[in-house]
Design a protein around this motif. Structure first.
Motif, PDB file in Angstrom:
ATOM      1  N   ASP A   1      21.781  34.493  53.062  1.00  0.00           N
ATOM      2  CA  ASP A   1      22.389  34.574  51.740  1.00  0.00           C
ATOM      3  C   ASP A   1      21.750  35.734  50.995  1.00  0.00           C
TER       4      ASP A   1
ATOM      5  N   VAL B   1      21.978  38.250  47.241  1.00  0.00           N
ATOM      6  CA  VAL B   1      22.509  38.451  45.902  1.00  0.00           C
ATOM      7  C   VAL B   1      22.671  39.948  45.651  1.00  0.00           C
TER       8      VAL B   1
ATOM      9  N   TYR C   1      26.761  38.433  42.113  1.00  0.00           N
ATOM     10  CA  TYR C   1      27.319  37.396  42.966  1.00  0.00           C
ATOM     11  C   TYR C   1      26.442  37.178  44.197  1.00  0.00           C
ATOM     12  N   ILE C   2      26.624  36.036  44.819  1.00  0.00           N
ATOM     13  CA  ILE C   2      25.873  35.674  46.016  1.00  0.00           C
ATOM     14  C   ILE C   2      26.846  35.566  47.183  1.00  0.00           C
ATOM     15  N   SER C   3      26.485  36.154  48.285  1.00  0.00           N
ATOM     16  CA  SER C   3      27.318  36.119  49.487  1.00  0.00           C
ATOM     17  C   SER C   3      26.560  35.480  50.643  1.00  0.00           C
TER      18      SER C   3
ATOM     19  N   SER D   1      31.691  35.649  49.504  1.00  0.00           N
ATOM     20  CA  SER D   1      31.017  35.214  48.284  1.00  0.00           C
ATOM     21  C   SER D   1      31.003  33.688  48.205  1.00  0.00           C
ATOM     22  N   ILE D   2      29.874  33.137  47.761  1.00  0.00           N
ATOM     23  CA  ILE D   2      29.771  31.702  47.535  1.00  0.00           C
ATOM     24  C   ILE D   2      29.481  31.396  46.070  1.00  0.00           C
ATOM     25  N   GLN D   3      29.269  32.443  45.283  1.00  0.00           N
ATOM     26  CA  GLN D   3      29.068  32.272  43.843  1.00  0.00           C
ATOM     27  C   GLN D   3      29.430  33.575  43.144  1.00  0.00           C
ATOM     28  N   SER D   4      30.462  33.523  42.295  1.00  0.00           N
ATOM     29  CA  SER D   4      30.921  34.716  41.591  1.00  0.00           C
ATOM     30  C   SER D   4      31.602  34.303  40.300  1.00  0.00           C
ATOM     31  N   GLN D   5      31.439  35.110  39.255  1.00  0.00           N
ATOM     32  CA  GLN D   5      32.069  34.821  37.975  1.00  0.00           C
ATOM     33  C   GLN D   5      33.435  35.490  37.833  1.00  0.00           C
TER      34      GLN D   5
ATOM     35  N   SER E   1      37.313  34.979  45.126  1.00  0.00           N
ATOM     36  CA  SER E   1      36.776  35.152  46.481  1.00  0.00           C
ATOM     37  C   SER E   1      36.556  36.634  46.740  1.00  0.00           C
TER      38      SER E   1
END
Length: 237
Positions: free
Chosen positions: A109, A111, A132-134, A155-159, A163
């Motif tokens: 993972d 960032v 974001y975190i991928s 991506s597993i976390q993005s604002q 996707s």
């Protein structure tokens, strides 16, 4: 409504600010009796009902293909997975760090914090930022005769984005196979690059700028990785 000398009534409508996304504004005037003046005064009441508007996510995809001469595919594969160094050479990248690695060493993972040049008009600053975190998957060659190195990220976390996916596919250029055997091709090869980026986004303001932005960013990224390969010695151990 105000009383006039002629005995006529004049309506006074108070201003309001209409909401941008599907506001449905209803004006209704209700008379109320005022004991002090013994006349009807009009009080304007603005009723606003908010509609919740959702937009369907749109998918934007771009594929960049090129041949990097005199660069070993394994060398580029190593540079791509050296995420901690991205901030030192990759355009628009302001932060890069591997957060954790899998026990097998083929997944991690990471960032990234990047400026998005195509979206600058939507922000007060020169660049709109996204952090974001991928989750990244490394796939070394499985075919010894036609080796291909693959790096996939999602991506597993993005604002900003629903996707964000990317995939690098690296192989030895075909002309190197024609002129040399495999062992020589691995040492003196050029790299065939297939770089895909796919973004899903629901925000229509961002969506309209993505196609051109993806094309420009993908090209600049590949060029930056090529320069990095020529600057950093290849470790073929």
């Amino acid at each position: 409504m105000e009383a006039m000398a002629s005995g006529l009534l004049r309506f006074r409508v108070f201003p309001f600010v209409e909401r941008k996304l599907g506001s449905d504004c209803i004006h209704r005037c209700q008379p109320t009796h005022s004991p002090a003046t013994n006349i009807f005064q009009e009080r304007c009441i603005v009723h606003q009902t908010r509609n919740i508007v959702t937009f369907k996510a749109t998918t934007h995809r771009h594929v960049h293909q090129s041949i990097l001469h005199r660069i070993n595919p394994k060398h580029l594969y190593q540079i791509i997975n050296d995420v901690d160094q991205y901030q030192n050479f990759l355009p628009y990248c302001q932060e890069s760090k591997i957060l954790q690695k899998s026990p097998c060493g083929t997944m991690y993972d990471a960032v990234l914090r990047v400026g998005l040049p195509g979206l600058s008009k939507l922000s007060s600053s020169s660049l709109m930022e996204e952090r974001y975190i991928s989750r990244v998957r490394m796939m070394p060659p499985s075919d010894a005769n036609r080796p291909m190195w693959t790096v996939e990220a999602k991506s597993i976390q993005s604002q900003l984005f629903d996707s964000l996916k990317s995939r690098w596919q690296l192989s030895i250029a075909e002309h190197d196979y024609e002129n040399d055997d495999l062992s020589k091709a691995l040492v003196n090869s050029s790299c065939n690059v297939n770089f895909e980026v796919e973004i899903q986004v629901s925000n229509p303001l961002i969506s309209v700028t993505l196609d051109q932005m993806l094309k420009d960013v993908a090209k600049k990224q590949v060029e930056a990785f090529e320069r990095r390969c020529r600057e950093v010695p290849f470790d073929n151990s």
